[in-house]
Structure formats: C-alpha cells, structure tokens
Design a protein around this motif. Structure first.
Motif, PDB file in Angstrom:
ATOM      1  N   ALA A  29       0.814  -1.226   0.000  1.00  0.00           N
ATOM      2  CA  ALA A  29       0.000   0.000   0.000  1.00  0.00           C
ATOM      3  C   ALA A  29       0.845   1.273   0.000  1.00  0.00           C
ATOM      4  N   SER A  30       2.174   1.139  -0.094  1.00  0.00           N
ATOM      5  CA  SER A  30       3.017   2.346  -0.041  1.00  0.00           C
ATOM      6  C   SER A  30       3.205   2.990  -1.402  1.00  0.00           C
ATOM      7  N   SER A  31       2.621   2.399  -2.458  1.00  0.00           N
ATOM      8  CA  SER A  31       2.903   2.898  -3.808  1.00  0.00           C
ATOM      9  C   SER A  31       1.831   2.396  -4.776  1.00  0.00           C
ATOM     10  N   GLY A  32       1.742   3.056  -5.914  1.00  0.00           N
ATOM     11  CA  GLY A  32       1.013   2.552  -7.074  1.00  0.00           C
ATOM     12  C   GLY A  32      -0.404   2.053  -6.815  1.00  0.00           C
ATOM     13  N   ILE A  33      -0.653   0.816  -7.231  1.00  0.00           N
ATOM     14  CA  ILE A  33      -2.003   0.255  -7.189  1.00  0.00           C
ATOM     15  C   ILE A  33      -2.469   0.069  -5.744  1.00  0.00           C
ATOM     16  N   GLY A  34      -1.584  -0.388  -4.869  1.00  0.00           N
ATOM     17  CA  GLY A  34      -1.953  -0.606  -3.465  1.00  0.00           C
ATOM     18  C   GLY A  34      -2.368   0.689  -2.780  1.00  0.00           C
ATOM     19  N   ALA A  78       3.546  -2.566   4.040  1.00  0.00           N
ATOM     20  CA  ALA A  78       4.629  -2.506   3.049  1.00  0.00           C
ATOM     21  C   ALA A  78       5.902  -2.332   3.866  1.00  0.00           C
ATOM     22  N   ARG A  79       7.050  -2.369   3.219  1.00  0.00           N
ATOM     23  CA  ARG A  79       8.281  -2.159   3.994  1.00  0.00           C
ATOM     24  C   ARG A  79       8.417  -0.689   4.388  1.00  0.00           C
ATOM     25  N   ARG A  80       8.033   0.228   3.500  1.00  0.00           N
ATOM     26  CA  ARG A  80       8.162   1.672   3.805  1.00  0.00           C
ATOM     27  C   ARG A  80       6.871   2.178   4.451  1.00  0.00           C
ATOM     28  N   ARG A  81       7.019   2.645   5.672  1.00  0.00           N
ATOM     29  CA  ARG A  81       5.837   3.098   6.413  1.00  0.00           C
ATOM     30  C   ARG A  81       5.443   4.540   6.072  1.00  0.00           C
ATOM     31  N   VAL A 122      10.473 -15.369 -15.224  1.00  0.00           N
ATOM     32  CA  VAL A 122      10.159 -15.724 -13.835  1.00  0.00           C
ATOM     33  C   VAL A 122       9.008 -14.869 -13.310  1.00  0.00           C
ATOM     34  N   TYR A 123       8.937 -13.601 -13.755  1.00  0.00           N
ATOM     35  CA  TYR A 123       7.790 -12.774 -13.344  1.00  0.00           C
ATOM     36  C   TYR A 123       6.492 -13.451 -13.796  1.00  0.00           C
ATOM     37  N   CYS A 124       6.434 -13.880 -15.073  1.00  0.00           N
ATOM     38  CA  CYS A 124       5.231 -14.589 -15.538  1.00  0.00           C
ATOM     39  C   CYS A 124       4.998 -15.846 -14.698  1.00  0.00           C
ATOM     40  N   VAL A 181      -0.887  -3.079 -18.428  1.00  0.00           N
ATOM     41  CA  VAL A 181       0.047  -2.031 -17.994  1.00  0.00           C
ATOM     42  C   VAL A 181      -0.671  -0.916 -17.216  1.00  0.00           C
ATOM     43  N   VAL A 182      -0.108  -0.599 -16.038  1.00  0.00           N
ATOM     44  CA  VAL A 182      -0.629   0.461 -15.166  1.00  0.00           C
ATOM     45  C   VAL A 182       0.500   1.450 -14.916  1.00  0.00           C
ATOM     46  N   GLU A 183       0.146   2.735 -14.809  1.00  0.00           N
ATOM     47  CA  GLU A 183       1.167   3.771 -14.552  1.00  0.00           C
ATOM     48  C   GLU A 183       1.588   3.751 -13.085  1.00  0.00           C
ATOM     49  N   THR A 184       2.663   3.041 -12.794  1.00  0.00           N
ATOM     50  CA  THR A 184       3.226   2.968 -11.435  1.00  0.00           C
ATOM     51  C   THR A 184       4.748   2.842 -11.577  1.00  0.00           C
ATOM     52  N   PRO A 185       5.474   2.915 -10.467  1.00  0.00           N
ATOM     53  CA  PRO A 185       6.946   2.747 -10.548  1.00  0.00           C
ATOM     54  C   PRO A 185       7.406   1.297 -10.694  1.00  0.00           C
TER      55      PRO A 185
HETATM   56  P1  NDP Z   1       4.733  -0.412  -7.190  1.00  0.00           P
HETATM   57  O1  NDP Z   1       6.196  -0.659  -7.361  1.00  0.00           O
HETATM   58  O2  NDP Z   1       4.213   0.980  -7.295  1.00  0.00           O
HETATM   59  O3  NDP Z   1       4.250  -1.015  -5.774  1.00  0.00           O
HETATM   60  C1  NDP Z   1       4.715  -2.225  -5.287  1.00  0.00           C
HETATM   61  C2  NDP Z   1       4.308  -2.329  -3.831  1.00  0.00           C
HETATM   62  O4  NDP Z   1       4.744  -3.590  -3.312  1.00  0.00           O
HETATM   63  C3  NDP Z   1       4.936  -1.244  -2.967  1.00  0.00           C
HETATM   64  O5  NDP Z   1       3.994  -0.780  -2.038  1.00  0.00           O
HETATM   65  C4  NDP Z   1       6.057  -1.980  -2.249  1.00  0.00           C
HETATM   66  O6  NDP Z   1       6.271  -1.396  -0.970  1.00  0.00           O
HETATM   67  C5  NDP Z   1       5.418  -3.362  -2.093  1.00  0.00           C
HETATM   68  N1  NDP Z   1       6.436  -4.387  -1.860  1.00  0.00           N
HETATM   69  C6  NDP Z   1       7.427  -4.789  -2.680  1.00  0.00           C
HETATM   70  N2  NDP Z   1       8.184  -5.729  -2.084  1.00  0.00           N
HETATM   71  C7  NDP Z   1       7.634  -5.921  -0.852  1.00  0.00           C
HETATM   72  C8  NDP Z   1       7.963  -6.750   0.244  1.00  0.00           C
HETATM   73  N3  NDP Z   1       9.005  -7.602   0.205  1.00  0.00           N
HETATM   74  N4  NDP Z   1       7.204  -6.682   1.354  1.00  0.00           N
HETATM   75  C9  NDP Z   1       6.160  -5.817   1.430  1.00  0.00           C
HETATM   76  N5  NDP Z   1       5.792  -5.016   0.419  1.00  0.00           N
HETATM   77  C10 NDP Z   1       6.541  -5.065  -0.707  1.00  0.00           C
HETATM   78  O7  NDP Z   1       4.028  -1.347  -8.251  1.00  0.00           O
HETATM   79  P2  NDP Z   1       2.481  -1.596  -8.621  1.00  0.00           P
HETATM   80  O8  NDP Z   1       1.576  -0.799  -7.794  1.00  0.00           O
HETATM   81  O9  NDP Z   1       2.403  -1.511 -10.081  1.00  0.00           O
HETATM   82  O10 NDP Z   1       2.378  -3.148  -8.240  1.00  0.00           O
HETATM   83  C11 NDP Z   1       1.387  -3.666  -7.385  1.00  0.00           C
HETATM   84  C12 NDP Z   1       1.017  -5.070  -7.866  1.00  0.00           C
HETATM   85  O11 NDP Z   1       0.403  -4.969  -9.136  1.00  0.00           O
HETATM   86  C13 NDP Z   1       2.206  -6.021  -8.044  1.00  0.00           C
HETATM   87  O12 NDP Z   1       1.845  -7.300  -7.556  1.00  0.00           O
HETATM   88  C14 NDP Z   1       2.386  -6.075  -9.549  1.00  0.00           C
HETATM   89  O13 NDP Z   1       2.973  -7.268  -9.964  1.00  0.00           O
HETATM   90  C15 NDP Z   1       0.957  -5.919 -10.009  1.00  0.00           C
HETATM   91  N6  NDP Z   1       0.787  -5.472 -11.387  1.00  0.00           N
HETATM   92  C16 NDP Z   1       1.244  -4.250 -11.804  1.00  0.00           C
HETATM   93  C17 NDP Z   1       1.103  -3.857 -13.116  1.00  0.00           C
HETATM   94  C18 NDP Z   1       1.651  -2.563 -13.645  1.00  0.00           C
HETATM   95  O14 NDP Z   1       1.707  -2.384 -14.876  1.00  0.00           O
HETATM   96  N7  NDP Z   1       2.059  -1.628 -12.801  1.00  0.00           N
HETATM   97  C19 NDP Z   1       0.419  -4.726 -14.093  1.00  0.00           C
HETATM   98  C20 NDP Z   1      -0.057  -5.961 -13.550  1.00  0.00           C
HETATM   99  C21 NDP Z   1       0.125  -6.299 -12.254  1.00  0.00           C
HETATM  100  P3  NDP Z   1       7.707  -1.237  -0.262  1.00  0.00           P
HETATM  101  O15 NDP Z   1       8.724  -1.022  -1.326  1.00  0.00           O
HETATM  102  O16 NDP Z   1       7.496  -0.048   0.638  1.00  0.00           O
HETATM  103  O17 NDP Z   1       7.883  -2.502   0.516  1.00  0.00           O
END
Ligand code: NDP
Length: 241
Positions: free
Chosen positions: A12-17, A35-38, A146-148, A179-183
C-alpha cells in the motif's frame, strides 16, 4: 450506524496498493496498510488506518500486524494481496537473486496474509481475498520469464483456494491488470529492457491509472457475498499483447 469491516492491503506504499487504500477508505472501511516503507502509507493520511512496516515474506510480522489491526477494528473481511516486484531479465544473464526475490515476494508473499486470515474466514463463513496477478499471469512475454511464472502461480493458487473454500462462503478473486502507470518497472536493473518496456507502453498511449484498478476491486468486493467475481482481466484497449 454499523461500522464497516476491516480491509487489509499489502503493497500500500505505492502505485495500485495506495489507490486501493484511498478507495476503500473513501468507502468507509478501516484499514491495515502493509509494506516495507511506512512513511508513504502514513502520508496518505487516511482515517481509521493502521500503517505497519512489514516484509510480506515475513510471516510472523504480517500475522502480528493483522492481529493488532483486528484487535482494534474487528476481524478482517477483505485481504488484498497487492505487494509485488517485477524484475525483468533474460534467462541467460539475469541474476539468480532477482529470480529468487520475485518468487519470494510475489508467490510466498500472498500466502503469509492468507494464512493469517483464512482459517477464521472459513470458520465464520464469510470474507474475501483479492490476489493481484497480471495479464502476465495469463500470457508469457520475453524478459518476463520468472515474473510470468510468479503470476501464473498467483492465478493457479487463487483458483484452487477459491474452489476449496467456496463451500464455506469465502470468496477468492484474481485481479489481473495489463500495464498500469506505477513505478513497478523502475526496479528492473537491465536498462535496455527497461527502455524497451517504456517504449512498448508508449505504443499504447500509456498505462491505465491505478484508480481504474481500484474501481475493479471495489466492484468485485461490493457484490453480495453470495456472488464471486472470480477473475477480472483488464488492460489498456491499445495493449495488444
Ligand atoms: P509499485 O512498485 O508501485 O508497488 C509495489 C508495492 O509492493 C509497494 O507498495 C512496495 O512497498 C510493495 N512491496 C514490494 N516488495 C515488498 C515486500 N518484500 N514486502 C512488502 N511489500 C513489498 O508497483 P504496482 O503498484 O504496479 O504493483 C502492485 C502489484 O500490481 C504487483 O503485484 C504487480 O505485480 C501488479 N501489477 C502491476 C502492473 C503494472 O503495470 N504496474 C500490471 C499488472 C500487475 P515497499 O517497497 O514499501 O515494501
């Protein structure tokens, strides 16, 4: 007025979460964000929300955070396993450590929270788990080996768990975006592959907004408990693959 039940969101610290967190909070749910980053989770400044730093591969830390949130807000009604990493690479050159981390976070990382909430959901005959997979959990792409594999595993595990808990009135849902706009891609270490991914994204006019994925999760969750939206696959219209 009856208080709405607890929603637990990993990644939940980034992107879709983070978009899930904003959406489910706006719908009135108390939240546990993991998430790891609070700091980025606290920066969302959402009401009735507990933010805890935990690695999703650390079963004890995830379980402890869920128990703490349940003591405050009641039992978990929805777990969204969203944390994930995408480290693209060629099979002959990618570091073993990158493969290993993807398997740990993307596969084992959906199991820690599930194990913490599922026995209780089955016992009380209710609850929902949404696992975030990908179109890469349906089709394979070069540099995504491996991601797939991890996302095919998310599909398989979700469908199997759904089948075996359906009789207990528990819902398992797999949400698979294109594809989603995230890091997400920024953590890939191979610059040429990263450039190729970004060029591919340009050909479709950019990725979807994370809020669109949150709309899908809300749609599926808001259905009556007697209805299970088993799978949602959603991608930009101009994403052909
Ligand atoms: P982001 O990189 O924006 O977010 C990834 C999130 O996962 C961050 O909150 C990060 O938090 C958390 N995370 C990563 N490693 C760990 C860990 N070891 N423990 C706890 N939290 C962790 O990417 P998205 O929002 O795009 O990705 C979210 C999900 O959506 C993923 O499962 C991705 O595979 C999936 N997805 C994304 C797509 C895209 O195009 N963006 C397409 C299809 C699926 P922190 O670093 O603080 O731990």
């Amino acid at each position: 007025m009856k208080t709405k039940p607890l929603v637990v969101i990993t990644g939940a610290s980034s992107g879709i979460g983070a978009a899930f967190a904003r959406r489910f909070s706006a719908e009135g749910h108390p939240l546990l964000l993991l998430a790891r980053r609070r700091e980025p989770m606290e920066a969302l400044a959402l009401p009735d929300t507990l933010c805890r730093s935990a690695d999703v591969t650390d079963r004890e830390a995830v379980t402890a955070a869920i128990r703490e949130a349940e003591a405050r807000y009641g039992k978990t009604d929805l777990l969204i396993n969203c944390a994930g990493i995408m480290l693209l690479g060629r099979p002959d050159t990618q570091a073993y450590d990158e493969w290993s981390r993807m398997i740990d976070v993307n596969v084992k990382g959906i199991l820690t929270g599930t194990q913490a909430v599922l026995p209780d959901m089955v016992a009380r005959r209710g609850g929902t788990v949404i696992n975030i997979s990908s179109v890469a959990g349906r089709k394979t792409y070069d540099s995504h080996g491996v991601y797939c594999g991890t996302k095919f595993a998310v599909h398989a595990i979700t469908e199997n768990f759904r089948h075996e808990t359906a009789g207990s009135n528990v819902r398992f849902i797999v949400l698979a975006p294109g594809v989603v706009e995230t890091p997400l891609v920024t953590h890939t270490t191979d610059q040429a592959i990263k450039d190729g991914y970004n060029a591919f994204k340009e050909t479709m006019g950019g990725g979807m907004q994370p809020e669109t994925i949150a709309d899908c999760a809300w749609f599926a969750y808001a259905m009556p408990q007697s209805v299970c939206v088993r799978e949602v696959v959603i991608a930009p219209t101009r994403q052909p693959e």
